[in-house]
Design a protein around this motif. Structure first.
Motif, PDB file in Angstrom:
ATOM      1  N   PHE A 139       0.813  -1.216   0.000  1.00  0.00           N
ATOM      2  CA  PHE A 139       0.000   0.000   0.000  1.00  0.00           C
ATOM      3  C   PHE A 139       0.846   1.264   0.000  1.00  0.00           C
ATOM      4  O   PHE A 139       0.370   2.338  -0.382  1.00  0.00           O
ATOM      5  CB  PHE A 139      -0.944   0.002   1.203  1.00  0.00           C
ATOM      6  CG  PHE A 139      -2.015  -1.045   1.126  1.00  0.00           C
ATOM      7  CD1 PHE A 139      -2.771  -1.207  -0.014  1.00  0.00           C
ATOM      8  CD2 PHE A 139      -2.258  -1.897   2.203  1.00  0.00           C
ATOM      9  CE1 PHE A 139      -3.763  -2.177  -0.089  1.00  0.00           C
ATOM     10  CE2 PHE A 139      -3.244  -2.870   2.135  1.00  0.00           C
ATOM     11  CZ  PHE A 139      -3.995  -3.013   0.985  1.00  0.00           C
ATOM     12  N   GLU A 140       2.106   1.157   0.429  1.00  0.00           N
ATOM     13  CA  GLU A 140       2.987   2.315   0.443  1.00  0.00           C
ATOM     14  C   GLU A 140       3.145   2.910  -0.959  1.00  0.00           C
ATOM     15  O   GLU A 140       3.294   4.126  -1.123  1.00  0.00           O
ATOM     16  CB  GLU A 140       4.355   1.911   0.996  1.00  0.00           C
ATOM     17  CG  GLU A 140       5.366   3.041   1.070  1.00  0.00           C
ATOM     18  CD  GLU A 140       6.733   2.566   1.514  1.00  0.00           C
ATOM     19  OE1 GLU A 140       7.478   3.390   2.071  1.00  0.00           O
ATOM     20  OE2 GLU A 140       7.038   1.371   1.310  1.00  0.00           O
ATOM     21  N   ARG A 141       3.098   2.051  -1.981  1.00  0.00           N
ATOM     22  CA  ARG A 141       3.278   2.522  -3.354  1.00  0.00           C
ATOM     23  C   ARG A 141       2.090   3.356  -3.830  1.00  0.00           C
ATOM     24  O   ARG A 141       2.249   4.240  -4.673  1.00  0.00           O
ATOM     25  CB  ARG A 141       3.498   1.322  -4.282  1.00  0.00           C
ATOM     26  CG  ARG A 141       4.792   0.568  -4.003  1.00  0.00           C
ATOM     27  CD  ARG A 141       5.112  -0.407  -5.105  1.00  0.00           C
ATOM     28  NE  ARG A 141       4.201  -1.554  -5.103  1.00  0.00           N
ATOM     29  CZ  ARG A 141       4.431  -2.689  -4.446  1.00  0.00           C
ATOM     30  NH1 ARG A 141       5.539  -2.816  -3.727  1.00  0.00           N
ATOM     31  NH2 ARG A 141       3.580  -3.681  -4.490  1.00  0.00           N
ATOM     32  N   GLN A 142       0.895   3.050  -3.302  1.00  0.00           N
ATOM     33  CA  GLN A 142      -0.308   3.808  -3.670  1.00  0.00           C
ATOM     34  C   GLN A 142      -1.169   4.030  -2.430  1.00  0.00           C
ATOM     35  O   GLN A 142      -2.243   3.439  -2.294  1.00  0.00           O
ATOM     36  CB  GLN A 142      -1.103   3.067  -4.745  1.00  0.00           C
ATOM     37  CG  GLN A 142      -0.429   3.033  -6.110  1.00  0.00           C
ATOM     38  CD  GLN A 142      -1.329   2.387  -7.153  1.00  0.00           C
ATOM     39  OE1 GLN A 142      -1.780   1.252  -6.996  1.00  0.00           O
ATOM     40  NE2 GLN A 142      -1.592   3.109  -8.223  1.00  0.00           N
ATOM     41  N   PRO A 143      -0.734   4.894  -1.512  1.00  0.00           N
ATOM     42  CA  PRO A 143      -1.478   5.106  -0.263  1.00  0.00           C
ATOM     43  C   PRO A 143      -2.828   5.780  -0.459  1.00  0.00           C
ATOM     44  O   PRO A 143      -3.662   5.755   0.443  1.00  0.00           O
ATOM     45  CB  PRO A 143      -0.533   5.990   0.557  1.00  0.00           C
ATOM     46  CG  PRO A 143       0.299   6.688  -0.464  1.00  0.00           C
ATOM     47  CD  PRO A 143       0.496   5.708  -1.572  1.00  0.00           C
ATOM     48  N   GLY A 144      -3.032   6.368  -1.646  1.00  0.00           N
ATOM     49  CA  GLY A 144      -4.322   7.004  -1.931  1.00  0.00           C
ATOM     50  C   GLY A 144      -5.115   6.268  -2.994  1.00  0.00           C
ATOM     51  O   GLY A 144      -5.952   6.865  -3.678  1.00  0.00           O
ATOM     52  N   SER A 145      -4.877   4.959  -3.115  1.00  0.00           N
ATOM     53  CA  SER A 145      -5.577   4.165  -4.136  1.00  0.00           C
ATOM     54  C   SER A 145      -7.066   4.063  -3.823  1.00  0.00           C
ATOM     55  O   SER A 145      -7.482   4.243  -2.674  1.00  0.00           O
ATOM     56  CB  SER A 145      -4.972   2.758  -4.207  1.00  0.00           C
ATOM     57  OG  SER A 145      -5.274   2.043  -3.022  1.00  0.00           O
ATOM     58  N   PRO A 146      -7.901   3.783  -4.838  1.00  0.00           N
ATOM     59  CA  PRO A 146      -9.338   3.636  -4.596  1.00  0.00           C
ATOM     60  C   PRO A 146      -9.650   2.586  -3.529  1.00  0.00           C
ATOM     61  O   PRO A 146     -10.577   2.762  -2.737  1.00  0.00           O
ATOM     62  CB  PRO A 146      -9.882   3.215  -5.964  1.00  0.00           C
ATOM     63  CG  PRO A 146      -8.922   3.801  -6.941  1.00  0.00           C
ATOM     64  CD  PRO A 146      -7.580   3.708  -6.287  1.00  0.00           C
ATOM     65  N   TYR A 147      -8.865   1.498  -3.503  1.00  0.00           N
ATOM     66  CA  TYR A 147      -9.114   0.470  -2.487  1.00  0.00           C
ATOM     67  C   TYR A 147      -8.871   1.023  -1.093  1.00  0.00           C
ATOM     68  O   TYR A 147      -9.694   0.827  -0.195  1.00  0.00           O
ATOM     69  CB  TYR A 147      -8.218  -0.745  -2.714  1.00  0.00           C
ATOM     70  CG  TYR A 147      -8.324  -1.750  -1.572  1.00  0.00           C
ATOM     71  CD1 TYR A 147      -9.369  -2.661  -1.530  1.00  0.00           C
ATOM     72  CD2 TYR A 147      -7.406  -1.742  -0.510  1.00  0.00           C
ATOM     73  CE1 TYR A 147      -9.500  -3.557  -0.468  1.00  0.00           C
ATOM     74  CE2 TYR A 147      -7.530  -2.624   0.554  1.00  0.00           C
ATOM     75  CZ  TYR A 147      -8.579  -3.526   0.563  1.00  0.00           C
ATOM     76  OH  TYR A 147      -8.709  -4.392   1.621  1.00  0.00           O
ATOM     77  N   VAL A 148      -7.734   1.693  -0.898  1.00  0.00           N
ATOM     78  CA  VAL A 148      -7.398   2.231   0.421  1.00  0.00           C
ATOM     79  C   VAL A 148      -8.453   3.239   0.866  1.00  0.00           C
ATOM     80  O   VAL A 148      -8.919   3.207   2.016  1.00  0.00           O
ATOM     81  CB  VAL A 148      -6.003   2.883   0.413  1.00  0.00           C
ATOM     82  CG1 VAL A 148      -5.755   3.639   1.719  1.00  0.00           C
ATOM     83  CG2 VAL A 148      -4.920   1.825   0.221  1.00  0.00           C
ATOM     84  N   LEU A 149      -8.844   4.133  -0.039  1.00  0.00           N
ATOM     85  CA  LEU A 149      -9.824   5.160   0.324  1.00  0.00           C
ATOM     86  C   LEU A 149     -11.192   4.541   0.618  1.00  0.00           C
ATOM     87  O   LEU A 149     -11.877   4.947   1.561  1.00  0.00           O
ATOM     88  CB  LEU A 149      -9.941   6.185  -0.809  1.00  0.00           C
ATOM     89  CG  LEU A 149      -8.664   6.985  -1.122  1.00  0.00           C
ATOM     90  CD1 LEU A 149      -8.912   7.959  -2.261  1.00  0.00           C
ATOM     91  CD2 LEU A 149      -8.175   7.721   0.115  1.00  0.00           C
ATOM     92  N   GLY A 150     -11.592   3.564  -0.194  1.00  0.00           N
ATOM     93  CA  GLY A 150     -12.880   2.912   0.040  1.00  0.00           C
ATOM     94  C   GLY A 150     -12.897   2.118   1.330  1.00  0.00           C
ATOM     95  O   GLY A 150     -13.867   2.178   2.097  1.00  0.00           O
TER      96      GLY A 150
END
Length: 239
Positions: free
Chosen positions: A213-224
């Motif tokens: 998740f460090e590579r994309q901390p603001g990904s749709p999965y993380v935000l959802g």
């Protein structure tokens, strides 16, 4: 011959008991002294030094009263929603994880895949801390047995508040990134004490796979997923 075998077994039993006493002493000392490092952190430092010839490291201890309730609730809601109630092991969660993994394995075998797409853990915060503090990452029955013993020691020698405090200050939130303060500074340019509710939820979502998740901390999965955690936070019971 039997006498020598008996002596050997006695020595082995004594060695195991001494090791458990050493673990118990280390844990009891954590009531007054924070651990300088964990077994997982030391193995990560060695890996970074070996693979990248440098160790980029960020960690800063934050006392319990400076760790926001929002982060505690978010992590409990995401990782271990019965943390305040169980005695170290959530047997229902373990049973549920076992069933999910069996189904995933069956689907993988039906597709002739090498392994299931995702493995569900079911470990409590106390179990995760026990493993990170003292054990390696190998998956054996012996290691799992030692993890259970260490978990029970943590629960009986430390308060729930102290367990959560140590966990939040030592858990990995990215490569070479450990603890809530380092994570808050890295991802949100703020101190842990100033984290907002949604920021706390985003950090909680990252814990099962922080390097990914460090590579994309603001990904749709993380935000959802963070939005779901926010909805669960009011019912998360603090110890």
């Amino acid at each position: 011959m039997m006498r020598h075998v008996g002596r050997l077994l006695a020595v082995l039993v004594l060695a195991v008991l001494c090791l458990q006493l050493w673990f118990a002493g280390r844990i009891a000392l954590m009531n007054v002294l924070a651990p300088q490092s964990t077994s997982f952190q030391r193995s990560e430092a060695i890996r970074l030094a070996t693979e990248k010839q440098r160790v980029a490291w960020s960690q800063q201890w934050v006392d319990n009263d400076q760790l926001p309730a929002s982060l505690k609730r978010a992590v409990i809601a995401s990782e271990d929603d019965s943390f305040a109630e169980h005695g170290g092991v959530d047997w229902d969660a373990l049973k549920g994880a076992w069933k999910k993994n069996e189904k995933a394995q069956a689907r993988a075998e039906a597709r002739k895949a090498k392994a299931p797409a995702k493995v569900v853990g079911g470990s409590t915060i106390s179990q995760q801390l026990a493993k990170n503090l003292f054990l390696s990452g190998e998956r054996t029955l012996l290691r799992k047995g030692q993890e259970l013993v260490l978990t029970l020691m943590l629960e009986n020698l430390l308060s729930k508040q102290r367990i959560l405090e140590i966990y939040l200050n030592s858990v990995e939130w990215g490569e070479g990134l450990f603890g809530a303060q380092a994570a808050a500074r890295h991802y949100f340019r703020t101190d842990a004490a100033r984290l907002g509710v949604f920021e706390a939820a985003r950090l909680a979502v990252m814990l099962p796979a922080p390097k990914r998740f460090e590579r994309q901390p603001g990904s749709p999965y993380v935000l959802g997923r963070a939005a779901l955690i926010v909805s669960r936070m009011p019912s998360a019971q603090l110890p």
